[in-house]
Write an enzyme that holds these catalytic residues in place. Structure first.
Site, PDB file in Angstrom:
ATOM      1  N   SER A 132      -7.184   4.950   0.015  1.00  0.00           N
ATOM      2  CA  SER A 132      -7.412   3.636  -0.577  1.00  0.00           C
ATOM      3  C   SER A 132      -8.878   3.255  -0.408  1.00  0.00           C
ATOM      4  O   SER A 132      -9.465   3.448   0.659  1.00  0.00           O
ATOM      5  CB  SER A 132      -6.529   2.586   0.108  1.00  0.00           C
ATOM      6  N   ASP A 182       0.816  -1.218   0.000  1.00  0.00           N
ATOM      7  CA  ASP A 182       0.000   0.000   0.000  1.00  0.00           C
ATOM      8  C   ASP A 182       0.848   1.265   0.000  1.00  0.00           C
ATOM      9  O   ASP A 182       0.314   2.367  -0.021  1.00  0.00           O
ATOM     10  CB  ASP A 182      -0.924  -0.011   1.229  1.00  0.00           C
ATOM     11  N   GLN A 218      -5.407  -2.124  -6.855  1.00  0.00           N
ATOM     12  CA  GLN A 218      -6.021  -1.223  -5.880  1.00  0.00           C
ATOM     13  C   GLN A 218      -6.714  -0.075  -6.596  1.00  0.00           C
ATOM     14  O   GLN A 218      -6.215   0.437  -7.605  1.00  0.00           O
ATOM     15  CB  GLN A 218      -4.982  -0.644  -4.923  1.00  0.00           C
TER      16      GLN A 218
END
Length: 290
Positions: free
Chosen positions: A232, A208, A282
């Site tokens: 996110s 991430d 993502q």
């Protein structure tokens, strides 16, 4: 009297992932003492995966996870992880985890685990990039002007050693145009325990860190330089082959699309010897304020 060594920043990450078992299928995790305004997404993903993995036999490694970031996490409050044992099959095991704070879900994760099996084999080749040892460290890239601009964020110790192949977003205005692809070498900054679940969860944590940079690079806007708001939204990973997160892995990221205030990024992790070890996708909320 023997002096006790001060824990390293990597030691603190390992402890962060070592959740407290509160009850059967209920775990509790905390955030670092010096945290940003909200919990880092990679932290809650890694902790949720630990919670799921603690309810699965060790001979069934995780092969995929799918997660949603529902609310921003409060770093001052412990996070409770509730595990639902969805299915225990002959080859596959499925778990669902909900992370809760203040009585509300902030994150949900579904993960699938599988007995090790043989089958057909193929994989994409690793891009040709410089070796990590030839690239500057994060600290070496940070100019005095940037240290002053970013303040404590620039000085914070990091458990993941990151070496940028592509020019990092926060330096691009200093050094000219930047490739729309984002490539970094990563590894845990120290030696991790041999437990395979720890290595998978550390990679989930690290995944991430730089992924959405690939979206912003397509448009020439950057975190900390332009007025960008981001978070996110969801995160998916597939783990293809065994690896160690304390050895160098290449994170090759790109963005196929952005629309509607959202950006999509894809990432591929390669081991130092060229094996494709994981794939990441993502989507993030990205708003550029004029």
């Amino acid at each position: 009297m023997t002096d006790v060594a001060e824990p390293t920043v990597l030691d603190r990450l390992v402890r962060l992932l070592d959740l407290e078992r509160v009850e059967e299928d209920i775990f509790r995790g905390v955030s670092p003492k010096h945290s940003p305004v909200r919990v880092f997404g990679g932290q809650v993903a890694g902790q949720a995966l630990v919670a799921a993995g603690r309810t699965v036999p060790a001979d069934r490694p995780v092969h995929s996870l799918h997660a949603y970031f529902i609310r921003g996490g409060d770093p001052a409050v412990p996070i409770v992880y509730q595990v639902d044992r969805i299915r225990d099959g002959r080859s596959f095991t499925t778990r669902r985890v909900v992370a809760v704070q203040h009585g509300k879900p902030i994150f949900s994760l579904s993960a699938s685990f599988q007995l090790v099996e043989s089958g057909v084999e193929h994989a994409e080749e690793m891009p040709v990039v410089p070796d990590p040892e030839t690239l500057p460290t994060y600290s070496e890239l940070m100019s005095p002007q940037l240290r002053e601009k970013f303040g404590p964020w620039a000085q914070r110790p990091r458990p993941i050693d990151v070496r940028y192949v592509s020019e990092p977003a926060w330096r691009s205005r200093e050094t000219g145009p930047r490739d729309a692809r984002n490539q970094v070498w990563m590894r845990a900054d120290g030696v991790l325990p041999d437990d395979p679940l720890t290595h998978v969860c550390v990679l989930a944590y690290a995944s991430d860190m730089t992924l959405l940079d690939a979206v912003l690079a397509r448009h020439g806007v950057y975190w900390g330089v332009d007025n960008v708001l981001g978070a996110s939204l969801d995160h998916a990973m597939w783990f293809h082959r065994p690896f160690r997160a304390d050895e160098w892995v290449l994170y090759d990221c790109a963005s196929p699309s952005a629309s509607g205030g959202r950006g999509l990024a894809t990432g591929r992790f390669f081991s130092r010897d060229g094996r494709l070890i994981a794939t990441v996708v993502q989507e993030g909320m990205l708003r550029v304020i004029d």
